[in-house]
Design an enzyme around this catalytic site. Structure first.
Site: not given
Ligand code: BES
Ligand code: ZN
Length: 624
Positions: A292, A316-317, A320, A339, A394, A402
């Site tokens: 995001e 989703h993005e 954010h 999240e 991470d 989520y």
């Molecule tokens: N912010 C996250 C990606 C992220 C989370 C990067 C933690 C690094 C550490 C992003 O918004 C996200 O949640 N992406 C998901 C997609 C979503 C539809 C659940 C993904 O990448 O799968």
């Molecule tokens: Zn996210």
């Protein structure tokens, strides 16, 4: 009795010694109570040959406490050439600095001795990144769609900004930023910021300068850059898509609803505060589905399915832009505030644009995937507020933040009503716009602004259970699974053999229905039945990356050999962690699968993003 009481005192004081302190960021060296960085001005040259960014970062630093002497920043794999204080007369004074010991997951602290006196100063750090920077991926032309030009992109969340910028890499520190990026002639640079006029001609070194400005204060994990053969196409008045030329058409039509999505989200949760909202479609090695980055979300091309069926990720993005980018988690323990809220908003947008049925399917699939994650998680990692000390943040990314986070908001909805929760969230985004907050600050706000409206509707103990307890609380209001009744019926009949493969009504199934069908097949399915499915619906060659993943899981479980060449192609052509990790995990369960996984990974690894490499190394461990 006495003894028991004593034991309790001992136990609590022992706990108190290492009790986690809300709001303390255990993933940063920065001494944020002594100094705060307010603005970051970057001037960086991009060298694909050396896989390095080099130049300087000017940090505007505010002294919080008069006694503070040293400014401590986060770095990882950075080479620091010099540190100096910029004087008003445009001269500079060198500052003494020292890189400390490398610490697991965190990198190295950069300690800069600051002169006494002034409250505000500008510190210039001349530095360069290393080729292995965890937050950057340097792609060869072969790894791009066009095959002609190299490509660079960043992924700063959670704690990777420090691998390309020396700064206070903590989400509780917000900075404005500006940047001048010198990119090789012919390539375009984009950032999570507004862009200024572009240097028309390359300079003496053959570099073209791009100017960027982010005037709203953001946490470091939202600073982002990409450089490549990138073009732009407008979708609506304030929305559009950036992509390699060969991907632009498909992307623009897949995400044609973007402008409407922004409007829908504004209607629900208040004004969009960031000006433009564009997407950048990354090459297939992108480690996440989406990121995001403000004004410019970075998106995996694996959501371009051809039928808009995976656009919930865009919702989703976009969401954010409220939950996460306006109101930001103060530490990675509070990640669920980013999240969980965002999934809730995402589902509301999906419902507004694509209807209740689609939203219910996403909800139902979300619950299934939460349950799959919970089955493999120890209780400590099943809490919304996570203790991630001595862990890589991470690794705290699971469906708990989520989907369990979303379930908590849905629970509140069931007790207070949807309109009330929506009004509460609008107020929340308004109230906390731009600071970063931790879990307990949210809970205080929740008690005062929602729970107090209807005393007794939700008890303190229930909130406690949601936030600090494991699993899915018994009082959760779970999304009904009945949208999938027809699919369950078809699957049961097919499994029982009373429905022929050719008679499955699957031609009309949506992606979500396919996922529900495939995700819930019995563990063991005979090879010839899988072959029938494959032949009838060409699943091994599925164009939809999510359907392919679900299918491949079944084929690995059942050692269905004909799918393996396609699995290999899949694992070597995309790098999204969420899509490749489950396959490696499934493969590693048998010796034969493990041998295959090792062989494929040996070929795929060089093309993966450093973040994906870290995750897959831990599963496949080729060294062993
Ligand atoms: N912010 C996250 C990606 C992220 C989370 C990067 C933690 C690094 C550490 C992003 O918004 C996200 O949640 N992406 C998901 C997609 C979503 C539809 C659940 C993904 O990448 O799968
Ligand atoms: Zn996210």
């Amino acid at each position: 009795m006495k003894l028991a009481a004593l034991a309790w005192v001992v136990a609590t004081s022992a706990q108190a010694a290492d009790a986690i302190r809300p709001g303390v960021d255990y993933h940063s060296f920065a001494n944020v109570d002594e100094f705060r960085v307010r603005h970051v001005a970057l001037d960086l040259a991009v060298s694909f040959r050396e896989k390095q960014l080099s130049g300087h970062a000017d940090l505007t630093v505010h002294r919080q406490s008069p006694a503070a002497r040293a400014l401590v920043l986060d770095t990882r794999d950075l080479d620091i050439r010099s540190v100096s204080l910029l004087n008003n007369d445009s001269g500079s004074t060198p500052l003494v600095f020292k890189l400390g010991e490398e610490q697991k997951y965190l990198g190295k602290p950069l300690r800069i001795e600051m002169p006494a006196g002034t409250a505000d100063s500008i510190v210039r750090i001349e530095y360069r990144s290393r080729p292995q920077a965890s937050g950057l991926q340097w792609l060869t032309p072969a790894q791009t769609d066009g095959k002609k030009h190299p490509y660079l992109f960043s992924q700063s969340e959670s704690i990777h900004a420090r691998s390309w910028i020396p700064l206070q890499d903590s989400p509780q520190v917000r900075v404005t930023y500006s940047a001048t990026i010198h990119a090789p002639d012919g390539l375009v640079a984009v950032m999570s910021a507004a862009h200024g006029p572009v240097g028309a001609r390359p300079d003496a070194k053959g570099l073209t300068a791009y100017r960027f400005e982010m005037k709203q204060a953001i946490p470091s994990y939202l600073i982002a850059i990409a450089v490549g053969d990138i073009e732009f196409r407008a979708i609506g008045e304030r929305t559009g898509v950036y992509a390699e030329p060969g991907v632009l058409d498909a992307a623009a039509s897949e995400f044609a609803d973007l402008e409407r999505m922004v409007a829908a989200c504004e209607k629900l949760f208040g004004p969009y505060r960031w000006g433009r909202y564009d997407l950048l479609i990354l090459p297939p090695s992108a480690p996440y589905g989406g990121m995001e980055n403000p004004r410019l979300s970075f998106i995996t091309p694996t959501v371009i399915a051809g039928d808009k069926s995976l656009v919930a990720l865009i919702a989703h993005e976009l969401a954010h832009s409220w939950s996460g980018n306006l109101v930001t988690n103060a530490t990675w323990r509070d990640f669920w505030l980013n999240e969980g809220f965002t999934v809730y908003l995402e589902r509301r947008i999906v419902e507004a644009l694509y209807g209740e049925r689609r939203e219910r399917m996403e909800d139902a699939l979300g619950l299934q995937s939460l349950r799959r994650d919970l089955a493999d998680l120890d209780p400590a990692h099943q809490q919304l507020a996570l203790d991630l000390r001595n862990e890589d943040p991470d690794d705290g990314v699971t469906e708990v933040a989520y989907e369990k986070g979303k379930l908590f908001l849905q629970f509140l909805e069931s007790r207070f009503g949807r309109d009330e929760v929506q009004a509460f969230l609008r107020g929340y985004f308004e109230h906390f716009a731009f600071p970063s907050i931790h879990t307990e600050q949210f809970l205080d706000y929740l008690r005062a602004n929602l729970l107090a409206q209807k005393p007794g509707a939700v008890t303190a103990q229930q909130v406690q259970e949601w936030v600090y307890g494991p699993g899915i609380p018994a009082l959760a209001v779970l999304p009904p699974q009945d949208v999938f009744k027809p699919i369950d019926g078809a699957r049961e009949a097919w499994v029982a053999g009373s429905l022929a493969t050719a008679s499955l009504p699957a031609r009309s199934w949506s992606t979500q229905e396919w996922l529900h069908f495939l995700d819930n097949l019995p563990q063991a399915v005979r090879g010839e039945r899988l072959a029938e499915l494959d032949k009838t619906f060409t699943l091994s060659k599925a164009r939809n990356a999510e359907i392919a993943l679900s299918w491949y899981r079944n084929t690995i479980r059942n050692d269905y050999a004909p799918a393996f060449p396609d699995i290999e192609r899949y694992l070597t052509s995309i790098g999204r962690r969420k899509l490749v990790r489950p396959l490696y995990e499934e493969l590693m369960k048998t010796p034969k699968g493990a041998a295959f996984a090792r062989a494929v990974y040996a070929r795929a690894r060089a093309g993966y993003h450093p973040i994906t490499v870290t995750s897959i190394d831990a599963i496949v461990s080729p060294q062993r």
